[in-house]
Design an enzyme around this catalytic site. Structure first.
Site, PDB file in Angstrom:
ATOM      1  N   LYS A 171       0.935  -1.181   0.106  1.00  0.00           N
ATOM      2  CA  LYS A 171      -0.058   0.036  -0.079  1.00  0.00           C
ATOM      3  C   LYS A 171       0.830   1.360  -0.223  1.00  0.00           C
ATOM      4  O   LYS A 171       0.783   2.231  -0.564  1.00  0.00           O
ATOM      5  CB  LYS A 171      -0.946   0.014   1.287  1.00  0.00           C
ATOM      6  CG  LYS A 171      -1.718   1.153   1.398  1.00  0.00           C
ATOM      7  CD  LYS A 171      -2.799   1.284   0.298  1.00  0.00           C
ATOM      8  CE  LYS A 171      -3.356   2.770   0.435  1.00  0.00           C
ATOM      9  NZ  LYS A 171      -4.587   2.971  -0.458  1.00  0.00           N
ATOM     10  N   LYS A 239      -0.430  11.539   5.568  1.00  0.00           N
ATOM     11  CA  LYS A 239      -0.177  10.624   6.341  1.00  0.00           C
ATOM     12  C   LYS A 239       0.508   9.414   5.719  1.00  0.00           C
ATOM     13  O   LYS A 239       1.523   8.734   5.935  1.00  0.00           O
ATOM     14  CB  LYS A 239      -1.492  10.025   7.026  1.00  0.00           C
ATOM     15  CG  LYS A 239      -1.015   8.909   8.055  1.00  0.00           C
ATOM     16  CD  LYS A 239      -2.017   7.592   7.762  1.00  0.00           C
ATOM     17  CE  LYS A 239      -3.412   7.867   6.697  1.00  0.00           C
ATOM     18  NZ  LYS A 239      -3.782   6.493   6.410  1.00  0.00           N
TER      19      LYS A 239
HETATM   20  P1  NAD Z   1     -12.590   8.824   6.964  1.00  0.00           P
HETATM   21  O1  NAD Z   1     -11.808   9.922   7.698  1.00  0.00           O
HETATM   22  O2  NAD Z   1     -13.506   9.308   5.850  1.00  0.00           O
HETATM   23  O3  NAD Z   1     -13.062   7.649   7.826  1.00  0.00           O
HETATM   24  C1  NAD Z   1     -12.786   7.232   9.261  1.00  0.00           C
HETATM   25  C2  NAD Z   1     -13.697   6.920  10.212  1.00  0.00           C
HETATM   26  O4  NAD Z   1     -13.398   6.539  11.175  1.00  0.00           O
HETATM   27  C3  NAD Z   1     -14.519   8.229  10.452  1.00  0.00           C
HETATM   28  O5  NAD Z   1     -15.951   8.154  10.017  1.00  0.00           O
HETATM   29  C4  NAD Z   1     -14.259   8.441  11.842  1.00  0.00           C
HETATM   30  O6  NAD Z   1     -15.378   8.993  12.707  1.00  0.00           O
HETATM   31  C5  NAD Z   1     -14.038   7.023  12.344  1.00  0.00           C
HETATM   32  N1  NAD Z   1     -13.103   6.838  13.512  1.00  0.00           N
HETATM   33  C6  NAD Z   1     -12.010   7.495  13.812  1.00  0.00           C
HETATM   34  N2  NAD Z   1     -11.589   6.993  14.966  1.00  0.00           N
HETATM   35  C7  NAD Z   1     -12.420   6.003  15.436  1.00  0.00           C
HETATM   36  C8  NAD Z   1     -12.419   5.384  16.572  1.00  0.00           C
HETATM   37  N3  NAD Z   1     -11.553   5.223  17.353  1.00  0.00           N
HETATM   38  N4  NAD Z   1     -13.411   4.467  16.595  1.00  0.00           N
HETATM   39  C9  NAD Z   1     -14.343   4.372  15.893  1.00  0.00           C
HETATM   40  N5  NAD Z   1     -14.548   5.072  14.617  1.00  0.00           N
HETATM   41  C10 NAD Z   1     -13.564   5.908  14.554  1.00  0.00           C
HETATM   42  O7  NAD Z   1     -11.343   7.973   6.012  1.00  0.00           O
HETATM   43  P2  NAD Z   1     -11.585   7.152   4.992  1.00  0.00           P
HETATM   44  O8  NAD Z   1     -11.455   7.862   3.563  1.00  0.00           O
HETATM   45  O9  NAD Z   1     -12.589   6.261   5.046  1.00  0.00           O
HETATM   46  O10 NAD Z   1     -10.398   6.324   5.257  1.00  0.00           O
HETATM   47  C11 NAD Z   1     -10.225   5.195   6.095  1.00  0.00           C
HETATM   48  C12 NAD Z   1      -9.075   4.447   6.077  1.00  0.00           C
HETATM   49  O11 NAD Z   1      -8.711   3.995   4.514  1.00  0.00           O
HETATM   50  C13 NAD Z   1      -7.456   5.419   5.910  1.00  0.00           C
HETATM   51  O12 NAD Z   1      -6.460   4.950   6.417  1.00  0.00           O
HETATM   52  C14 NAD Z   1      -7.272   5.866   4.644  1.00  0.00           C
HETATM   53  O13 NAD Z   1      -5.838   6.188   4.441  1.00  0.00           O
HETATM   54  C15 NAD Z   1      -7.723   4.698   3.928  1.00  0.00           C
HETATM   55  N6  NAD Z   1      -8.211   4.573   2.418  1.00  0.00           N
HETATM   56  C16 NAD Z   1      -8.698   5.642   2.023  1.00  0.00           C
HETATM   57  C17 NAD Z   1      -9.194   5.748   0.786  1.00  0.00           C
HETATM   58  C18 NAD Z   1     -10.058   6.969   0.118  1.00  0.00           C
HETATM   59  O14 NAD Z   1     -10.224   7.086  -1.064  1.00  0.00           O
HETATM   60  N7  NAD Z   1     -10.853   7.715   1.033  1.00  0.00           N
HETATM   61  C19 NAD Z   1      -8.659   4.848  -0.247  1.00  0.00           C
HETATM   62  C20 NAD Z   1      -7.943   3.924   0.114  1.00  0.00           C
HETATM   63  C21 NAD Z   1      -7.680   3.894   1.542  1.00  0.00           C
END
Ligand code: NAD
Length: 292
Positions: A171, A239
């Site tokens: 990743k 990040k």
């Molecule tokens: P996001 O910020 O939209 O979602 C994260 C969620 O986790 C939020 O809803 C937040 O309220 C919740 N959260 C945070 N801490 C928490 C806890 N302790 N307990 C419960 N819920 C909690 O982020 P995202 O875009 O969904 O990304 C999530 C992961 O996936 C990240 O590591 C990101 O790097 C990765 N990612 C994102 C994408 C993208 O296109 N958005 C693509 C691939 C990978």
């Protein structure tokens, strides 16, 4: 395996959990801001008030959280939920974190008879909605095979790439490639606009040749229109570039292109643009070129 506890229902987690429901899994979900959990309930999921409730009785636990400290807080230590799982359960962390976090979770799982996979994803929000994510998995073959039906409900390409942490290393490579490609697409578009070329026609022909890429296909229109609603938040790519730079340094590998892309993303965050989509690299190139 039918019972899934899903923690983290953000841009990615919610549509992934919805796809599990659509595939017939029982999903109990928890998110820090409850409005997201309500959306899961509307799709047929069960709400949990905290991570402990989300994993009670779960055969598979999935975390989709922002960063490594979030994953460690939820899973590890005296307050973590991993210790509450029955032997034979499987934890799949699908967040993007440093490979060392994945290895720590795997070690804790091994002590308790719980299988652990690191399974970060690529394909963005659209891939999460369509269930077509690329899922890069690190862990034991046996655990991978047991978790495959769950992973296949969320992904199109699901590949075991090595032992614990290997998924996160792949990743990191993914994020390096995406950042550098985004930067190149942004520079090309700004150049085309400055010269006055029709960028619709240009992108169409570019996408049919060697310059074509998924980044061009999915992000060029957003860049052209200056429409930077995430998608993938720039703060998360910031990040991820931190992770990629550390992984490369630890491996003794030099990444000059990646370092420049990391600095550009850093600049966007410093300018308060962290909540915009990472296609906002186009804004940065415009600004550096005196055009924004
Ligand atoms: P996001 O910020 O939209 O979602 C994260 C969620 O986790 C939020 O809803 C937040 O309220 C919740 N959260 C945070 N801490 C928490 C806890 N302790 N307990 C419960 N819920 C909690 O982020 P995202 O875009 O969904 O990304 C999530 C992961 O996936 C990240 O590591 C990101 O790097 C990765 N990612 C994102 C994408 C993208 O296109 N958005 C693509 C691939 C990978």
């Amino acid at each position: 395996m039918t019972t899934v506890g899903f923690i983290g229902l953000g841009i990615m987690g919610l549509p992934m959990a919805r796809n599990l429901l659509a595939a017939g899994f029982d999903v109990t979900g928890f998110n820090r801001s409850p409005a997201r959990t309500d959306l899961l309930v509307a799709a047929g999921g069960t709400p949990a008030d905290d991570p402990h409730q989300a994993v009670a009785g779960a055969e598979v636990v999935i975390t989709m959280l922002p960063d490594g400290p979030d994953v460690e807080d939820v899973l590890l230590g005296p307050a973590g939920v991993l210790q509450e799982l029955s032997p034979g359960a499987i934890v799949i962390d699908m967040s993007t974190v440093h490979p060392s976090v994945a290895r720590r979770v795997a070690e804790e799982g091994a002590r308790r008879g719980v299988g652990v996979l690191d399974a970060p994803v690529s394909g963005g929000e659209q891939g999460a909605v369509n269930g077509s994510l690329s899922i890069m998995v690190g862990g034991a073959q046996r655990t991978f095979e047991a978790a495959l039906p769950v992973l296949k409900a969320m992904g199109g390409t699901v590949t075991l790439v090595g032992g614990p942490g290997a998924g996160q290393t792949v990743k990191a490579a993914n994020q390096l490639i995406v950042a550098v490609t985004l930067g190149a697409v942004a520079e090309a578009l700004t150049m085309l606009e400055a010269v006055g070329v029709d960028t619709h026609a240009a992108v169409e022909v570019l996408s049919g040749g060697l310059a074509g890429s998924k980044v061009l296909d999915t992000k060029a229109a957003m860049m052209r229109d200056g429409r930077f609603t995430p998608g993938f938040r720039t703060a998360l790519h910031h990040k991820d570039m931190g992770i990629a730079m550390v992984v490369a340094r630890e491996a003794g590998v030099v990444t000059p292109l990646g370092s420049i892309a990391a600095q550009e993303i850093s600049s966007l965050v410093a300018q308060g643009k962290g909540d915009l989509d990472h296609s906002s690299l186009k804004f940065l190139v415009d600004r550096l070129s005196g055009r924004a």
